[in-house]
Design a protein around this motif. Structure first.
Motif, PDB file in Angstrom:
ATOM      1  N   GLU A  97      38.276 -40.865 -13.317  1.00  0.00           N
ATOM      2  CA  GLU A  97      37.846 -40.101 -14.486  1.00  0.00           C
ATOM      3  C   GLU A  97      36.988 -38.927 -14.052  1.00  0.00           C
ATOM      4  OE1 GLU A  97      36.647 -42.112 -17.999  1.00  0.00           O
ATOM      5  OE2 GLU A  97      37.173 -44.055 -17.155  1.00  0.00           O
ATOM      6  N   ARG A  98      37.110 -37.829 -14.815  1.00  0.00           N
ATOM      7  CA  ARG A  98      36.239 -36.678 -14.584  1.00  0.00           C
ATOM      8  C   ARG A  98      34.895 -36.942 -15.230  1.00  0.00           C
ATOM      9  NH1 ARG A  98      39.303 -31.343 -16.408  1.00  0.00           N
ATOM     10  NH2 ARG A  98      37.611 -31.552 -17.853  1.00  0.00           N
TER      11      ARG A  98
ATOM     12  N   MET B 148      36.125 -46.625 -23.084  1.00  0.00           N
ATOM     13  CA  MET B 148      34.784 -46.211 -22.693  1.00  0.00           C
ATOM     14  C   MET B 148      34.770 -45.897 -21.197  1.00  0.00           C
ATOM     15  SD  MET B 148      31.304 -48.318 -23.308  1.00  0.00           S
ATOM     16  CE  MET B 148      29.755 -47.650 -22.885  1.00  0.00           C
ATOM     17  N   GLN B 149      34.131 -44.807 -20.844  1.00  0.00           N
ATOM     18  CA  GLN B 149      34.105 -44.364 -19.464  1.00  0.00           C
ATOM     19  C   GLN B 149      33.160 -45.229 -18.636  1.00  0.00           C
ATOM     20  OE1 GLN B 149      33.913 -40.236 -18.951  1.00  0.00           O
ATOM     21  NE2 GLN B 149      33.100 -40.303 -16.905  1.00  0.00           N
ATOM     22  N   ALA B 150      33.621 -45.596 -17.449  1.00  0.00           N
ATOM     23  CA  ALA B 150      32.778 -46.359 -16.537  1.00  0.00           C
ATOM     24  C   ALA B 150      31.755 -45.422 -15.901  1.00  0.00           C
ATOM     25  CB  ALA B 150      33.640 -47.007 -15.460  1.00  0.00           C
ATOM     26  N   PHE B 151      30.548 -45.918 -15.742  1.00  0.00           N
ATOM     27  CA  PHE B 151      29.525 -45.110 -15.091  1.00  0.00           C
ATOM     28  C   PHE B 151      29.731 -45.158 -13.581  1.00  0.00           C
ATOM     29  CE2 PHE B 151      26.212 -43.531 -17.866  1.00  0.00           C
ATOM     30  CZ  PHE B 151      26.588 -44.084 -19.072  1.00  0.00           C
ATOM     31  N   PRO B 152      29.520 -44.037 -12.922  1.00  0.00           N
ATOM     32  CA  PRO B 152      29.593 -44.047 -11.464  1.00  0.00           C
ATOM     33  C   PRO B 152      28.386 -44.786 -10.883  1.00  0.00           C
ATOM     34  CG  PRO B 152      28.819 -41.918 -12.239  1.00  0.00           C
ATOM     35  CD  PRO B 152      29.176 -42.729 -13.462  1.00  0.00           C
ATOM     36  N   SER B 153      28.581 -45.338  -9.719  1.00  0.00           N
ATOM     37  CA  SER B 153      27.463 -45.991  -9.031  1.00  0.00           C
ATOM     38  C   SER B 153      26.486 -44.921  -8.548  1.00  0.00           C
ATOM     39  CB  SER B 153      27.986 -46.786  -7.835  1.00  0.00           C
ATOM     40  OG  SER B 153      28.451 -45.890  -6.831  1.00  0.00           O
ATOM     41  N   ALA B 154      25.305 -45.361  -8.149  1.00  0.00           N
ATOM     42  CA  ALA B 154      24.317 -44.427  -7.599  1.00  0.00           C
ATOM     43  C   ALA B 154      24.865 -43.769  -6.335  1.00  0.00           C
ATOM     44  CB  ALA B 154      23.006 -45.154  -7.315  1.00  0.00           C
ATOM     45  N   VAL B 155      25.583 -44.532  -5.518  1.00  0.00           N
ATOM     46  CA  VAL B 155      26.167 -43.984  -4.286  1.00  0.00           C
ATOM     47  C   VAL B 155      27.187 -42.903  -4.631  1.00  0.00           C
ATOM     48  CG1 VAL B 155      27.626 -44.543  -2.304  1.00  0.00           C
ATOM     49  CG2 VAL B 155      25.731 -46.053  -2.925  1.00  0.00           C
ATOM     50  N   ASP B 156      28.029 -43.159  -5.637  1.00  0.00           N
ATOM     51  CA  ASP B 156      29.014 -42.157  -6.044  1.00  0.00           C
ATOM     52  C   ASP B 156      28.344 -40.905  -6.583  1.00  0.00           C
ATOM     53  OD1 ASP B 156      31.232 -43.610  -5.267  1.00  0.00           O
ATOM     54  OD2 ASP B 156      31.577 -44.462  -7.261  1.00  0.00           O
ATOM     55  N   CYS B 157      27.254 -41.057  -7.307  1.00  0.00           N
ATOM     56  CA  CYS B 157      26.532 -39.889  -7.829  1.00  0.00           C
ATOM     57  C   CYS B 157      25.992 -39.038  -6.690  1.00  0.00           C
ATOM     58  CB  CYS B 157      25.404 -40.318  -8.761  1.00  0.00           C
ATOM     59  SG  CYS B 157      25.998 -40.886 -10.369  1.00  0.00           S
ATOM     60  N   VAL B 158      25.446 -39.675  -5.674  1.00  0.00           N
ATOM     61  CA  VAL B 158      24.934 -38.927  -4.523  1.00  0.00           C
ATOM     62  C   VAL B 158      26.078 -38.198  -3.824  1.00  0.00           C
ATOM     63  CG1 VAL B 158      23.831 -39.144  -2.254  1.00  0.00           C
ATOM     64  CG2 VAL B 158      22.882 -40.355  -4.227  1.00  0.00           C
ATOM     65  N   ARG B 159      27.225 -38.845  -3.708  1.00  0.00           N
ATOM     66  CA  ARG B 159      28.392 -38.193  -3.102  1.00  0.00           C
ATOM     67  C   ARG B 159      28.822 -36.978  -3.918  1.00  0.00           C
ATOM     68  NH1 ARG B 159      32.722 -42.459  -3.002  1.00  0.00           N
ATOM     69  NH2 ARG B 159      33.992 -40.800  -2.133  1.00  0.00           N
ATOM     70  N   LEU B 160      28.727 -37.072  -5.233  1.00  0.00           N
ATOM     71  CA  LEU B 160      29.120 -35.962  -6.103  1.00  0.00           C
ATOM     72  C   LEU B 160      28.192 -34.763  -5.981  1.00  0.00           C
ATOM     73  CD1 LEU B 160      30.149 -37.658  -9.452  1.00  0.00           C
ATOM     74  CD2 LEU B 160      31.572 -36.169  -8.055  1.00  0.00           C
ATOM     75  N   VAL B 161      26.913 -35.006  -5.834  1.00  0.00           N
ATOM     76  CA  VAL B 161      25.952 -33.899  -5.876  1.00  0.00           C
ATOM     77  C   VAL B 161      25.694 -33.262  -4.522  1.00  0.00           C
ATOM     78  CG1 VAL B 161      24.823 -34.850  -7.930  1.00  0.00           C
ATOM     79  CG2 VAL B 161      23.847 -35.308  -5.680  1.00  0.00           C
ATOM     80  N   ASP B 162      26.216 -33.832  -3.453  1.00  0.00           N
ATOM     81  CA  ASP B 162      25.965 -33.280  -2.120  1.00  0.00           C
ATOM     82  C   ASP B 162      27.286 -32.947  -1.436  1.00  0.00           C
ATOM     83  OD1 ASP B 162      25.007 -32.506   0.324  1.00  0.00           O
ATOM     84  OD2 ASP B 162      24.181 -34.458   0.872  1.00  0.00           O
ATOM     85  N   SER B 163      27.635 -31.665  -1.420  1.00  0.00           N
ATOM     86  CA  SER B 163      28.882 -31.236  -0.791  1.00  0.00           C
ATOM     87  C   SER B 163      28.762 -31.177   0.731  1.00  0.00           C
ATOM     88  CB  SER B 163      29.292 -29.858  -1.319  1.00  0.00           C
ATOM     89  OG  SER B 163      28.366 -28.880  -0.875  1.00  0.00           O
ATOM     90  N   LYS B 164      27.544 -31.288   1.243  1.00  0.00           N
ATOM     91  CA  LYS B 164      27.272 -31.187   2.678  1.00  0.00           C
ATOM     92  C   LYS B 164      27.772 -29.861   3.261  1.00  0.00           C
ATOM     93  CE  LYS B 164      27.394 -36.182   3.599  1.00  0.00           C
ATOM     94  NZ  LYS B 164      26.515 -36.462   2.545  1.00  0.00           N
ATOM     95  N   SER B 165      27.683 -28.816   2.456  1.00  0.00           N
ATOM     96  CA  SER B 165      28.165 -27.501   2.855  1.00  0.00           C
ATOM     97  C   SER B 165      26.998 -26.596   3.210  1.00  0.00           C
ATOM     98  CB  SER B 165      28.967 -26.875   1.711  1.00  0.00           C
ATOM     99  OG  SER B 165      29.324 -25.554   2.013  1.00  0.00           O
ATOM    100  N   ASP B 166      27.273 -25.604   4.040  1.00  0.00           N
ATOM    101  CA  ASP B 166      26.285 -24.575   4.343  1.00  0.00           C
ATOM    102  C   ASP B 166      26.522 -23.305   3.525  1.00  0.00           C
ATOM    103  OD1 ASP B 166      24.856 -26.081   6.216  1.00  0.00           O
ATOM    104  OD2 ASP B 166      26.214 -25.526   7.838  1.00  0.00           O
ATOM    105  N   ASP B 167      27.538 -23.315   2.693  1.00  0.00           N
ATOM    106  CA  ASP B 167      27.863 -22.181   1.836  1.00  0.00           C
ATOM    107  C   ASP B 167      26.788 -22.076   0.745  1.00  0.00           C
ATOM    108  OD1 ASP B 167      28.813 -20.493  -0.173  1.00  0.00           O
ATOM    109  OD2 ASP B 167      30.869 -21.243  -0.055  1.00  0.00           O
ATOM    110  N   PRO B 168      26.108 -20.931   0.631  1.00  0.00           N
ATOM    111  CA  PRO B 168      25.045 -20.784  -0.379  1.00  0.00           C
ATOM    112  C   PRO B 168      25.508 -21.085  -1.803  1.00  0.00           C
ATOM    113  CG  PRO B 168      25.016 -18.923   1.123  1.00  0.00           C
ATOM    114  CD  PRO B 168      26.239 -19.730   1.463  1.00  0.00           C
ATOM    115  N   ARG B 169      26.773 -20.783  -2.127  1.00  0.00           N
ATOM    116  CA  ARG B 169      27.279 -21.083  -3.471  1.00  0.00           C
ATOM    117  C   ARG B 169      27.344 -22.582  -3.703  1.00  0.00           C
ATOM    118  NH1 ARG B 169      32.039 -17.051  -2.311  1.00  0.00           N
ATOM    119  NH2 ARG B 169      32.156 -18.667  -0.738  1.00  0.00           N
ATOM    120  N   LYS B 170      27.786 -23.326  -2.692  1.00  0.00           N
ATOM    121  CA  LYS B 170      27.862 -24.791  -2.815  1.00  0.00           C
ATOM    122  C   LYS B 170      26.460 -25.387  -2.846  1.00  0.00           C
ATOM    123  CE  LYS B 170      32.385 -25.716  -2.078  1.00  0.00           C
ATOM    124  NZ  LYS B 170      33.193 -25.865  -3.229  1.00  0.00           N
TER     125      LYS B 170
END
Length: 171
Positions: A129-130, A1-23
């Motif tokens: 895990e992905r 069974m896949q482990a759930f990411p923490s809330a902190v990890d989820c925020v890290r995943l969704v914010d690339s901190k990029s200025d590139d419009p595609r990102k």
């Protein structure tokens, strides 16, 4: 069974901190998925006409009611998710005929594109895990339940009629 990411990890995943419009576009889509628990199919069908907002809240009208009837629900984005989402809106404008999430060629994004980007981000952050877009929905549910949100309240946010669905998503 896949482990759930923490809330902190989820925020890290969704914010690339990029200025590139595609990102920024991908960040906004992933932030909306994690911040609201929406289905990927729901956000990919959204147009700018579906969005109304204030400084603290975004109202999104989702399709999906029985018989194709609109199912409108208020989605309040957190500070970080709202910031990312607003950056995307600033970049694309609010043309009422436009989908929120389109490619550089003007085609609607698809779930495969978002899942591929999530896989890249998981690898870059050293996750074992992905994760998929569905995992972000389940993580949203689990984190809301862990913070004390009631399952019946969360059912309204998710647009589901059965509280048991919420409980199953949060496992």
């Amino acid at each position: 069974m896949q482990a759930f990411p923490s809330a902190v990890d989820c925020v890290r995943l969704v914010d690339s901190k990029s200025d590139d419009p595609r990102k920024i576009r991908i960040d906004a889509a992933l932030s909306l998925l994690y911040g609201t628990g929406c289905l990927v199919s729901e956000i990919l069908e959204l147009g700018t006409a579906h969005i109304e907002g204030t400084e603290t809240e975004t109202r999104v009208a989702f399709k999906g009611g029985r018989g194709g009837a609109p199912l409108a629900r208020t989605v309040a984005l957190s500070g970080k998710a709202k910031l990312i989402f607003d950056r995307h809106l600033d970049g694309i404008g609010l043309d009422p005929e436009r989908l929120l999430f389109v490619s550089e060629r003007g085609h609607a994004l698809n779930g495969s594109t978002l899942n591929a980007e999530l896989a890249r981000r998981c690898a870059a952050l050293g996750f074992v895990e992905r994760l998929t877009t569905g995992d972000l929905r389940r993580a949203c549910v689990r984190h809301c339940l862990e913070r004390g949100m009631r399952a019946d309240q969360l059912a309204v946010l998710l647009g589901v009629s059965d509280v048991n669905t919420v409980v199953a998503l949060g496992r």
